[in-house]
Design a protein around this motif. Sequence first.
Motif, short mmCIF file in Angstrom:
data_model
loop_
_atom_site.label_atom_id
_atom_site.label_comp_id
_atom_site.label_asym_id
_atom_site.label_seq_id
_atom_site.Cartn_x
_atom_site.Cartn_y
_atom_site.Cartn_z
N LYS A 162 0.83 -1.21 0.00
CA LYS A 162 0.00 0.00 0.00
C LYS A 162 0.87 1.25 0.00
O LYS A 162 0.56 2.24 -0.67
CB LYS A 162 -0.92 -0.01 1.21
CG LYS A 162 -2.03 -1.06 1.15
CD LYS A 162 -2.86 -1.04 2.42
CE LYS A 162 -3.93 -2.12 2.38
NZ LYS A 162 -4.71 -2.18 3.65
N GLN A 163 1.95 1.23 0.77
CA GLN A 163 2.85 2.38 0.83
C GLN A 163 3.52 2.62 -0.52
O GLN A 163 3.59 3.75 -1.01
CB GLN A 163 3.91 2.16 1.91
CG GLN A 163 3.39 2.21 3.33
CD GLN A 163 2.87 3.58 3.71
OE1 GLN A 163 3.53 4.59 3.53
NE2 GLN A 163 1.65 3.63 4.24
N LEU A 164 3.99 1.55 -1.14
CA LEU A 164 4.66 1.69 -2.43
C LEU A 164 3.71 2.20 -3.50
O LEU A 164 4.09 3.04 -4.32
CB LEU A 164 5.25 0.34 -2.87
CG LEU A 164 6.38 -0.22 -2.01
CD1 LEU A 164 6.87 -1.55 -2.59
CD2 LEU A 164 7.54 0.76 -1.93
N GLU A 169 2.27 6.24 -7.39
CA GLU A 169 1.19 6.95 -8.08
C GLU A 169 1.30 8.47 -7.95
O GLU A 169 0.69 9.20 -8.72
CB GLU A 169 -0.16 6.47 -7.58
CG GLU A 169 -0.51 5.04 -8.02
CD GLU A 169 -1.89 4.61 -7.56
OE1 GLU A 169 -2.46 5.29 -6.68
OE2 GLU A 169 -2.38 3.59 -8.07
N SER A 170 2.08 8.93 -6.98
CA SER A 170 2.21 10.38 -6.78
C SER A 170 3.40 10.98 -7.51
O SER A 170 3.53 12.21 -7.57
CB SER A 170 2.34 10.68 -5.28
OG SER A 170 3.55 10.15 -4.75
N LEU A 171 4.26 10.16 -8.09
CA LEU A 171 5.50 10.67 -8.68
C LEU A 171 5.28 11.48 -9.95
O LEU A 171 5.87 12.56 -10.11
CB LEU A 171 6.46 9.51 -8.97
CG LEU A 171 6.96 8.73 -7.76
CD1 LEU A 171 7.88 7.61 -8.21
CD2 LEU A 171 7.68 9.64 -6.78
N TYR A 198 11.51 4.78 -5.80
CA TYR A 198 11.11 3.63 -6.62
C TYR A 198 10.81 3.95 -8.09
O TYR A 198 11.56 3.55 -8.96
CB TYR A 198 9.91 2.91 -5.99
CG TYR A 198 10.19 2.39 -4.61
CD1 TYR A 198 11.03 1.29 -4.43
CD2 TYR A 198 9.65 3.01 -3.48
CE1 TYR A 198 11.32 0.82 -3.17
CE2 TYR A 198 9.94 2.53 -2.21
CZ TYR A 198 10.77 1.44 -2.06
OH TYR A 198 11.06 0.98 -0.80
N GLY A 199 9.73 4.65 -8.38
CA GLY A 199 9.32 4.86 -9.77
C GLY A 199 10.03 5.99 -10.48
O GLY A 199 9.65 6.35 -11.60
#
Length: 220
Positions: A162-164, A169-171, A198-199
């Motif tokens: 959930k955290q990832l 999704e906000s990047l 991450y992304g």
Amino acid sequence: MTDRRKVPRHDLKLDRLSEREKKKLIVELVKIQNDGTVEVDIARSSPVASELLELHSFEGPPIDIDEAIFSESKKSVPRLKIAMLIVGTRGDVQPFLAIAKRLQEFGHRVRLATHANFKSFVRSAGVEFYPLGGDPRVLAGYMARNKGLIPSGPGEISTQRKQLRAIIESLLPACTEPDIETNAPFRAQAIIANPPAYGHAHVAEALGVPLHIFFTMPWT
């Protein structure tokens, strides 16, 4: 390949240049592109210039190129919109805040995107803020409970997933959406990120902009 150790120093054209002329020569060979990348054109340069760049790669102390030399070169550094994507605790955010302020001094517009609870911390330093998903307290708790590669329990996997998802999704919005307070348009021309974002690589690839990933601490 020529063995430079067999070439007497007094035979080198480079020796006829002063230190200032050497520095100026390097600057004149450098072209800063609109996207912030640096291009060095050796093909059209003089033999002396090629010799300088070749020798400098192998021997002698680094050449410091001072601000006066850059002024003489009459080349302007492009002012970029830079998004900094930082995931972690305050200890992760604070060093990047110092970097952001320094980049602003050079005329860049810097947006530091990090967790919502650091909004006041970032804005009080005079840096543009954009919220990323994820809760640093939850992330830190997960790291404390799970020291290795295998989570300590089934529930841990769901928590981290959930955290990832929230972070990833906000990047893209952090790099493309207008400022949340002034509504000033923003689209990143370069991205700086720490690895837990991450992304970051995917967003940089999608936008076609350069990405610099680093930690501000030793990491193994």
